[in-house]
Structures are given as C-alpha cells and as structure tokens.
Design an enzyme around this catalytic site. Sequence first.
Site, PDB file in Angstrom:
ATOM      1  N   HIS A 135     -50.084  61.876 -60.459  1.00 33.67           N
ATOM      2  CA  HIS A 135     -50.673  61.869 -59.385  1.00 33.67           C
ATOM      3  C   HIS A 135     -52.130  61.158 -59.501  1.00 33.67           C
ATOM      4  O   HIS A 135     -52.574  61.125 -60.540  1.00 33.67           O
ATOM      5  CB  HIS A 135     -51.138  63.391 -59.062  1.00 33.67           C
ATOM      6  N   ASP A 177     -53.859  73.602 -49.294  1.00 36.03           N
ATOM      7  CA  ASP A 177     -54.347  72.141 -49.768  1.00 36.03           C
ATOM      8  C   ASP A 177     -54.189  71.267 -48.353  1.00 36.03           C
ATOM      9  O   ASP A 177     -55.045  70.189 -48.301  1.00 36.03           O
ATOM     10  CB  ASP A 177     -53.668  71.665 -50.848  1.00 36.03           C
ATOM     11  N   ARG A 214     -61.142  67.995 -45.334  1.00 33.71           N
ATOM     12  CA  ARG A 214     -62.363  67.322 -46.186  1.00 33.71           C
ATOM     13  C   ARG A 214     -62.394  65.748 -45.586  1.00 33.71           C
ATOM     14  O   ARG A 214     -63.476  65.245 -45.844  1.00 33.71           O
ATOM     15  CB  ARG A 214     -61.715  67.340 -47.542  1.00 33.71           C
ATOM     16  N   SER A 244     -57.185  70.566 -55.225  1.00 35.39           N
ATOM     17  CA  SER A 244     -56.350  70.034 -54.328  1.00 35.39           C
ATOM     18  C   SER A 244     -55.159  69.308 -55.182  1.00 35.39           C
ATOM     19  O   SER A 244     -53.978  69.473 -55.068  1.00 35.39           O
ATOM     20  CB  SER A 244     -57.067  68.786 -53.719  1.00 35.39           C
ATOM     21  N   LYS A 266     -51.142  71.222 -55.919  1.00 35.47           N
ATOM     22  CA  LYS A 266     -49.811  70.841 -55.368  1.00 35.47           C
ATOM     23  C   LYS A 266     -48.999  70.566 -56.673  1.00 35.47           C
ATOM     24  O   LYS A 266     -47.746  70.729 -56.405  1.00 35.47           O
ATOM     25  CB  LYS A 266     -50.219  69.153 -54.856  1.00 35.47           C
TER      26      LYS A 266
HETATM   27  N1  URA Z   1     -55.856  63.485 -54.260  1.00 41.69           N
HETATM   28  C1  URA Z   1     -55.657  64.609 -53.945  1.00 41.69           C
HETATM   29  O1  URA Z   1     -54.582  65.199 -53.911  1.00 41.69           O
HETATM   30  N2  URA Z   1     -56.766  65.542 -53.606  1.00 41.69           N
HETATM   31  C2  URA Z   1     -57.838  65.054 -53.631  1.00 41.69           C
HETATM   32  O2  URA Z   1     -58.850  65.714 -53.395  1.00 41.69           O
HETATM   33  C3  URA Z   1     -57.915  63.664 -54.079  1.00 41.69           C
HETATM   34  C4  URA Z   1     -57.207  63.030 -54.428  1.00 41.69           C
END
Ligand code: URA
Length: 434
Positions: A82, A161, A168, A183, A187
């Site tokens: 990620h 999220d 956000r 966040s 995930k």
């Molecule tokens: N990627 C995400 O999944 N969440 C964030 O807040 C920033 C980047």
Amino acid sequence: MRMVEIIEKKRDGKALSTEEIDYFVQGYADGNIPDYQASSLLMAIMLRGMSDREIRDLTLAMAHSGEMLDLKDAAPFVVDKHSTGGVGDKVSLVIGPAVAACGLPVGKMSGRGLGFSGGTLDKLESIPGFHCDLSVAEFKQQLREIGFVLAGQSVNLAPADGKLYALRDVTGTVPSLPLIVSSVMSKKIAAGADAIVLDVKTGSGAFMKTVEDAERLAESMVRIGNEVGRKVVALLSDMNQPLGWAVGNSLEVREAIDTLHGAGPQDFLEHCLVVGGEMLALGGQAQDAVQGRALVEQAIESGAAWQKFRQMVIAQGGDVRYLDEPQRFPAAGIVRVSTASVSGYLARVKTDEIGMATVGLGGGRLQKGDPVDHAVGLMLHLKVGEWITAGEPLFTVHANDEARCAEAERRVLAALTFSEAPVEALPLFYKRVI
Ligand code: URA
C-alpha cells in the site's frame, strides 16, 4: 453516548476511550452519525492528534466495521502493498502482476484518489468494463485461480474507511497521521494478507512533507501491523516530483502498460523493482530484497508480469483490447505542449500542485461522488536535476476544456523552479523501517 460530547472531548485535546471510538466508527459506518458530525471529529483529530492507543483502537474498530477476510482457503501466504498516496504513483499496476507472476499471491484492496494524490481504482476504471466491486467469494476465487486481485472497498472490507476516506477527501482532513494510519492499516488488516509492504511517501507531493514525519507514520503502521501478527516492512520513498512522467488516470495506465513491456520511465521502473523485491523477500519467495528485485525484473522481461496483468483485467471484466492496443483509450480533446521559457536545471517541483492541477482538469474529485474524467492529466518531460534549453517541451496538458487547460498550464508552470547552477537528482528511497 452522545456524538457531540465525543467531538468536544477531542476538540479540547483529550483522549477518547475505546468505547467512544467504537461508537463513532460503527455509528458512522451504519449511517447513524451524519457527515457534519463525522467531519467535525475528523478535523478535531487532525488538529489534536491521537495517542498510540487511540490510533490502534481506531484502526481496529475500522477494520472490524465489515468482514475480516481469512484467505487461508484461497492461498497459504498472501502479500499486499500500500502507498500512503502520491502523484503519478501507478506502482501497484506493475508490481502487483510482477510479484504474482513470481508465484506469490497478491490480494490487494486499493483506494480512490484522495486530495492531490491519485487512486489505483480510478486509474483502473479507465479500462472500459473494469470493476473492482468483488464479493468476498469472488475475491478468494480470483486469488486462488490467478493469484492476483485488485479490489475496492465494496467487498465489505473496512466499510468505515470507505466512507471516512471519501469524507476526508473533501473536508481538508487528509494529512493527519492517525487518520492515515487507521485508513491504511484497517484495510490491510481486514483484507487478510500475511505480509504487507508499505510505500510511505515523503516530500512535496506526499501527505508527510518531511522524512521525519514519514518515519513516524511508517513506525506507527509497522507497529500496529506487527501487533496483529502481520509481517510488515515500510520503505520511505521520495515524492518531491511525480513518479514516472504521467499523472492522470488513463495516461498512467498507459505508462504502466509501457513499463510492463520494458519501455517505462527509468525512475518508475526502478521504484517498482525495489518495492516488488521487498514483497518477494517478505513473502519468503526470495532470500532477500536484492534477489527479489532480480526476480521482479525477470518477470517483467519475460512477459510473465504482463500476462498476469491481462489475466487480472479480464477476470475483473475489463476490455482487454484496450491493453493490447492502448491507442484505443479515449484521448482528451486538447493536448497542448508547454515549452520552457528559460534554460536551466529543474530545481524543485511543488508536486502537490501538479496533483491539484490534474484534479482541476477533472482527473480527481473536488466534491464527494464527483465523476472522474479518465482521459485528462499531464505528462512532465523533465526530472529534477535535468537541464532544459529554452523552447524545449517541458510538459503536456491533456484537457477536455479550454479554461481548465489554461488553468492547469498556469499551475504547473508556477509549480516548477529552475536554477542556473547544477542541481542533484533526487533519491528514490530514504529509509527502510521494520
Ligand atoms: N491511503 C489510504 O488508504 N488512506 C490514506 O489516508 C492515505 C493513503
């Protein structure tokens, strides 16, 4: 419990209890807490911060707001990666298939554009027919059969999220350490991967502007991942200029296709090789990241990574003719090259401004649920440290509206600083956090 009291408590800088955090997350996910109250709390968290315990509680509450995937019946060991968000960051489109082609299953839940940063799902949806709304059964079946899935939040994974992310994006509450950690990690935890490589961006086009802040973010995410039994490595990578040349959804997909064919930009390819190498090492498929890097390189050179990308796109409904003949992607109506007005070395890029110029063209969202124009974006023709002679092409704007094109040109020009004296090229990575 009353939501207004929770907001007031955080506004006054106090720590929220586990129960209060659970109440907020579940209530917002269920639709019982309105956007205006959730936005107020997000802003209070952004301004007041959270303790390590609160961040962990928030992350776990968000992870548990939907299903928690157990992938053991689909694959014995699954790796995920990620990025914390950047500009021109199309890394998942190349290393996902490359790592999967090396025999390590990649099950990834991606996000949409956030603020100035692009999102993998928006990019992939520029392929007609492509969908990321897989059920849990479909996610697992694809992982079993192809070894590579790129899904969205619709799998009912961390739905809190999904909602908070969209909120956000339009309430100025993106660049907050507790909100980014919760966040990303909610995930990752819900999606069930055994090992996670985090690409933590730092610089003008990242939410963390300094290496020190990015390191704190990385440490927090690695700690939470380890606490719930996941193997996690974070790489701190540079985002003081866009990665590769292309910024904008279908332009980036096309650049990823070029890279999978061995013809991508050098900085982007190198970035992919390093992150992919870490994934293979963490997943036990390579002895170390150096050997992993070589395996990723081979997977690209042999065409195995490209074939894996095609398989994934076909499995998720995408029209593969667009991959095989990328000229099919609808072009923007206006394609305008801007040339350098002075000669010099490119010294600095306000990379977030490049991202916002693309959002302004329609390539991202200014309001929740805004449609995205997949054809628009920018191609930069210069990297920091490189020389340009007046009159040479500096960047190209792809636009569908004359006024927006002019605004993007103005914004990009204002985002670039030149120097007469030589300037050092930027590094790709700064640090590794484990
Ligand atoms: N990627 C995400 O999944 N969440 C964030 O807040 C920033 C980047």
